[in-house]
Design an enzyme around this catalytic site. Sequence first.
Site, PDB file in Angstrom:
ATOM      1  N   HIS A   1       0.864  -1.188   0.000  1.00 32.39           N
ATOM      2  CA  HIS A   1       0.000   0.000   0.000  1.00 32.39           C
ATOM      3  C   HIS A   1       0.898   1.234   0.000  1.00 32.39           C
ATOM      4  CE1 HIS A   1      -3.561   2.384   0.612  1.00 32.39           C
ATOM      5  NE2 HIS A   1      -2.992   2.991   1.632  1.00 32.39           N
TER       6      HIS A   1
ATOM      7  N   ASP B   1      -8.289   1.685   1.693  1.00 37.66           N
ATOM      8  CA  ASP B   1      -7.905   2.658   2.724  1.00 37.66           C
ATOM      9  C   ASP B   1      -8.726   3.936   2.815  1.00 37.66           C
ATOM     10  OD1 ASP B   1      -6.260   3.097   4.937  1.00 37.66           O
ATOM     11  OD2 ASP B   1      -4.861   4.323   3.801  1.00 37.66           O
TER      12      ASP B   1
ATOM     13  N   HIS C   1      -6.192   9.619  -0.971  1.00 36.18           N
ATOM     14  CA  HIS C   1      -6.950   9.657   0.280  1.00 36.18           C
ATOM     15  C   HIS C   1      -6.190  10.253   1.466  1.00 36.18           C
ATOM     16  CE1 HIS C   1      -5.112   5.590   0.068  1.00 36.18           C
ATOM     17  NE2 HIS C   1      -4.833   5.826   1.339  1.00 36.18           N
TER      18      HIS C   1
ATOM     19  N   ASP D   1       1.137   5.126  -0.274  1.00 32.76           N
ATOM     20  CA  ASP D   1       0.440   6.413  -0.252  1.00 32.76           C
ATOM     21  C   ASP D   1       1.154   7.435  -1.135  1.00 32.76           C
ATOM     22  OD1 ASP D   1      -1.816   6.161   1.609  1.00 32.76           O
ATOM     23  OD2 ASP D   1      -0.280   5.662   3.088  1.00 32.76           O
TER      24      ASP D   1
END
Length: 1000
Positions: free
Chosen positions: A22, A137, A406, A24
């Site tokens: 994951h 997420d 996000h 970001d």
Amino acid sequence: LALLPRAGGRGELRAFVVAHSHMDVGWVYTVQESVHAYAANVYTTVIEELMKGKQRKFIAVEQEFFRLWWDMVATDTQKQQVHQLLQEGRLEFVIGGQVMHDEAVTLIDDQILQLTEGHGFLYETFGFRPQFSWHVDPFGASATTPTLFALAGFNAHLISRIDYDLKADMQKNKKLQFVWQGSPSLSERQEIFTHVMDQYSYCTPSQLPFSNRSGFFWNGFATFPDPPKDGVYPNMSLPVTDANLHLYAQTMVANIKERAAWFRTADVLWPWGCDKQFFNASVQYSNMDLLVDYINKHSGEFGVTVQYATVSDYFQAVYSRNLTWETRDSQDFLPYSTEPFQAWTGFYTSRSTLKGIARRASSLLYAGESFFTQYVRKHPEGSVCKCKALKQLQSLRWAVSEVQHHDGITGTESPKVKDMYMNNLMYGMFNVKKLMASIIFDINNAKKNREIYSSVYTKDSGKSDVDQYIVVYNPLAWNITTFVTVSVSNEAMSVYDELGRSVPAQVQSSVESQSTYDLYILVAISGLSYRKYSIKPLHGKQSAFIGRSIKYKRRDLTRADEQSRQLFPVANSCYQIVFDQNTNLMHSITERETNQTVQFTQEFLEYHVNGDTMKGPISDNYLFAPNASAVPVSKAVGLEVMSGSLMTEIRQYFYSNVTSQDYIYAVYTRLYSVPEGYDGKLLCHRIEQEYSVGPLDLNREAVLRTSTNLNTRQLLYADNNGYQMQKRPFKAYVNNTVARNYYPMVQTAYIEDDTTRLMLLAERAHGVSSQGNGQVEVMLHRRLWNNLQWDLNNNLTLNDSSVVRPVIWLILGTKAVTNTLYRTSGLSLEHRPVVMFGALSGDKPKLPRGLQQNSVHDSAVTVPPNLHLQTLSIPGWKYSSNHAEQVRSIRMGKQKQGDADFSRVLLRIRHLYEVGEDPVLSQPVMVDLKSLLKGLGSVTAVEERSLTGTWDVNTLERWKWKTAQYPGKRFFNSTEASEDYIVTVHPKEIRTFFVYFQVQ
């Protein structure tokens, strides 16, 4: 699917181990820092390891990181290997957007943009089209997202973060999987199978009963700013050895079995990874290989088989079981709480300035795209370099896509990452303004007028000591009548159009500064067209109206006498607003057509929140945890009324007490009057409010509360992403009721009783709530600090000392009237005209006759008021729209090199209304694309495509999941064919086309 269990019983469990990282796109660290510290290593080492073991697989998600690696790091060999792994189905792109976008505070246009941006790259480069989502997420799930993913051709959608108590309930009752009909109007046509992750979410459970070190993260955790020289990372899991292999296997199998009990099939999705994982894929796979082999060798004993898998493998297994699934209607999963005092409703407002800039950037990009598209079509010989222009647009496409992440527009990033988003947005905006200015310059040059302007300013205000002109572009495909504001240094000004006719305008002292004036100019512009206006210091007698000021005495609210109200009205032809001179506050609004009067007061309040974790729950970038009801902020209000013939502006200043020098809050309320001969319907029905809020004290959350005497039963309506409305009834909870009744307002919110509706339209996202009958409150700003170690370590404490200046338009009226106004008004606020400045060379006061804009008006592009031209752009992709051809050219290494393709125009049309919402506006609309676009040239071909352009809709066949409603048939997702370029657009549809024109 060789491992399917025996028919009938559930048989042994199959675990699908989905390896993922994951990543970001900005959060605590910038994109550059992340690429350097770990992200580039993820792709370099994963590709290498996948080539070593045929059974290994991996999913790649965020395209921004993948594209940076592909363009800047990957060798030719690695690129060949990526192609091979995709063909073998061992590397899979899921979602495929630039980022994993936030769902609560993003606008639908920007969600589509970032998906389209990523999908275009994947299809052009690999011929690959993602078909599964992995929205693990985002903080809560919107009902717009499943619809968009369905329209993009996805077969299944996956989410994770929903209310903790709801998830526990769904888990217990095996209801984590369902078919979601996200749009009430599109219903089963765009439904999608949705999987909610269980309580372990997307990270591997790392507790090992036989060791105090975590398990399954053999590469440890990434280090910043540099990877360790010796390759030893912190927290590397215990390597798998003969001694602990059985113990490791038992731990993994136990977790698989625990999860299997929460789902209906014997297929278990077992995510392997977490944030920033797989930067050393070799140690990851070499340990997991031993485990996978061991469990499968002893599958009889364990009752489980394990395989490396992609998201596609997992959903394919569930789909092939052919079960009948429950459907879910268009209700979303917002807001989101993780425990009783952790309501994630603060981020709806966090970093309001960033939220505002992100939307301005999106709206400028929207204008720039259609402006450039028209230029390319109408001026094939133009001197503006098309390739450079496309790069300028791409810089803003990239920046607007990036901030939808996000932890971007949500305001949940560290200060340096916020600066990264801001810098990228500002750079992209600068490029697009420069492009638009150079196009104007070229078009006017081409007309061979010698009076060329000394320069075309792209800054946001002009100087009025020279004659200046402004070019005003209307980016909407409707005729608009509105005001644009220009800052001038002089009260005596005149404004003229291209023909030298006087244009209605009003000038008054600026709210911003003592030394300048605001000049409001009434503009009427056709769809996708521009007009030119010259602004001159006064020569003749025709001049702009000068707004006159009346200042009222500052009033002490603590002493206001209820009995002796002194009311005075301010009116235009739609509304009369009454103020109370005793308090300097608003008292009521009358809608003049129905003569309906609504009691109407507004006040600023602050929620005081706790910053000390020892004393209770805290508020931070994400969470809102008020420790009591909101407290009124001001004990005194100052009032000034600027009145003129076109506009009245009421300026209210809120002071903490009667003697305070400075105000922290102000409201500027504007009512417009439109002269004869102009279409003033939207303008007249708009009560425009601009707020000035800040700098706040620490641990304060600022709200504007509007109280009316409407009997709303505390029911609020707020939108999902500017696409559809959600009903938000007030819910009482044992704990944290205030915060859990906050919802995101991206563009629209309203309250109503049986007859009357009050609408709020916003140009950036805010938290919104109805904490009392007849009330609606909007959170405008937050400034927080807390001592939670995690927040401090990551610099996520939101000590935001800025002043924010959001704008909200109010519309009050019957449901029928507000229904016809709010969609067009919301988009008019979103896409206000773009104003470009220039100066005329001094010796020629009159504008040359050659600049008459008739040619422009003939080519206006207009759609009916219930449709919105959502996209008109030249994407530049070089891929073939014939899939077989595209795949063939990639396999043979014959992708088109060289310049972008400027012949393909991307067009999207969206129906703004729901079925049954309005007797007239909810009807389907027939659009003749040839006639709509005739101003751009002669249309020779139209291809209808999936939402992001990568599928021909006639060949797109999505999986049809069985439901009680529709027990049979595979789903064939075709829309009616367009005969002779005529398409019928039904309520809520978003139709996407490639359009080709005759070469000029």
